[in-house]
Design an enzyme around this catalytic site. Structure first.
Site, PDB file in Angstrom:
ATOM      1  N   LYS A  70       0.802  -1.235   0.000  1.00 14.91           N
ATOM      2  CA  LYS A  70       0.000   0.000   0.000  1.00 14.91           C
ATOM      3  C   LYS A  70       0.839   1.293   0.000  1.00 14.91           C
ATOM      4  O   LYS A  70       0.407   2.310  -0.532  1.00 14.91           O
ATOM      5  CB  LYS A  70      -0.945   0.019   1.201  1.00 14.91           C
ATOM      6  CG  LYS A  70      -2.159  -0.879   1.041  1.00 14.91           C
ATOM      7  CD  LYS A  70      -3.035  -0.788   2.281  1.00 14.91           C
ATOM      8  CE  LYS A  70      -4.431  -1.287   2.005  1.00 14.91           C
ATOM      9  NZ  LYS A  70      -5.351  -0.975   3.112  1.00 14.91           N
ATOM     10  N   ASP A 107     -10.178   3.513   2.072  1.00 12.00           N
ATOM     11  CA  ASP A 107     -10.388   2.884   3.386  1.00 12.00           C
ATOM     12  C   ASP A 107     -11.174   3.778   4.344  1.00 12.00           C
ATOM     13  O   ASP A 107     -12.082   3.322   5.034  1.00 12.00           O
ATOM     14  CB  ASP A 107      -9.044   2.505   4.026  1.00 12.00           C
ATOM     15  CG  ASP A 107      -8.462   1.226   3.428  1.00 12.00           C
ATOM     16  OD1 ASP A 107      -9.243   0.395   2.929  1.00 12.00           O
ATOM     17  OD2 ASP A 107      -7.230   1.061   3.461  1.00 12.00           O
TER      18      ASP A 107
END
Length: 276
Positions: A70, A107
């Site tokens: 990520k 997210d």
């Protein structure tokens, strides 16, 4: 239809076999009768860049990115959204027609949408939030909570240094509290979030004393294996409003699916069942 490319997407991580994302996107593709495929891809860090440059050439429209890539994809992408920059990580890549890679982080969006759907009465501004853990997920959650209007955020992490680093990045509304004092904060909390992996299958339990929880406090865990963690079970027993972590996984997938396959999917009971 002949001659048209079938859009491909997927999720890249290492390991990746445990990912629920293929079930989720597969369910939506089938439900809406859309052409397309979504596959898990185990790619080592050393091969990440060349893989991401190759995928658009063979019909991929985008990918989700998970652990451990990520942060690394932020350096590879051509364009990075403000949200991803603030969080310092990206989980959703879109391959644009001009050949550029656009990186975003959904997210925090998924976290808030999960609360809106499953605790509609919740108001961020009603009081302080307590966030446990200071990893990558914590950054997304803190960004989302501050944006939603939390007046004050107490951050507790087993290693205090990591929490201090986040406070430097996020500023005055974030207050770092020692892990051993986390339990004392629960009495004044309006929102309690576990962003650590504690309580997950195969990981140690979350050992924070929970007797300070009050009825009506919103308690949520980003862990969804098990669906009801010890934190959520005790919260439920004490009359808290409890929201499990599965919804965050489902909602964070919505913007990517819409970008790649051209339809905004709905997160409903059938979606949950498909992933469980």
């Amino acid at each position: 239809m002949s001659g048209e490319k079938i859009p491909l997407a997927g999720v890249i991580g290492s390991p990746i076999a445990h990912s629920r994302s293929p079930l989720l996107h597969g369910h939506w593709l089938k439900t809406y009768g859309l052409p397309g495929h979504y596959i898990p891809m185990d790619v080592p860090t050393a091969k990440l860049q060349e893989t991401l440059r190759l995928l658009p050439q063979i019909g991929f429209v985008g990918v989700n990115i998970t652990i451990p890539h990520k942060e690394r994809v932020m350096e590879i992408a051509d364009v990075v959204s403000d949200r991803a920059t603030l969080i310092g990580a990206a989980n959703t890549l879109t391959f644009r027609e001009n050949g550029t890679i656009y990186a975003d982080n959904t997210d925090g969006y998924g976290f808030i949408e999960n609360l809106k759907q499953n605790a509609p009465e919740w108001r961020a501004a009603a009081g302080p939030a307590v966030v446990l853990g200071a990893g990558g997920a914590a950054r997304a959650v803190i960004t989302a909570l501050l944006e939603a209007g939390v007046p004050k955020l107490y951050l507790c992490n087993r290693t205090r240094v990591r929490a201090e680093k986040l406070r430097e990045d996020f500023g005055q509304r974030v207050h770092v509290i020692d892990w051993v004092h986390a339990g004392n904060l629960l009495e004044e909390a309006n929102t309690v979030v576990n962003t650590s992996s504690l309580g997950m299958v195969g990981k140690p339990e979350l050992r924070v004393p929970l007797d300070g929880l009050r009825p009506g406090t919103l308690v949520t865990d980003i862990v969804y294996t098990p669906l009801e963690t010890r934190l959520l079970r005790i919260g439920r027993e004490m009359g808290c409003v409890c929201v499990d972590g599965l919804g965050m996984l489902l909602h964070q997938a919505v913007p990517g699916f819409e970008r790649w396959f051209g339809k905004r999917p709905v997160v409903d009971q059938a979606t949950r069942d498909a992933v469980l």
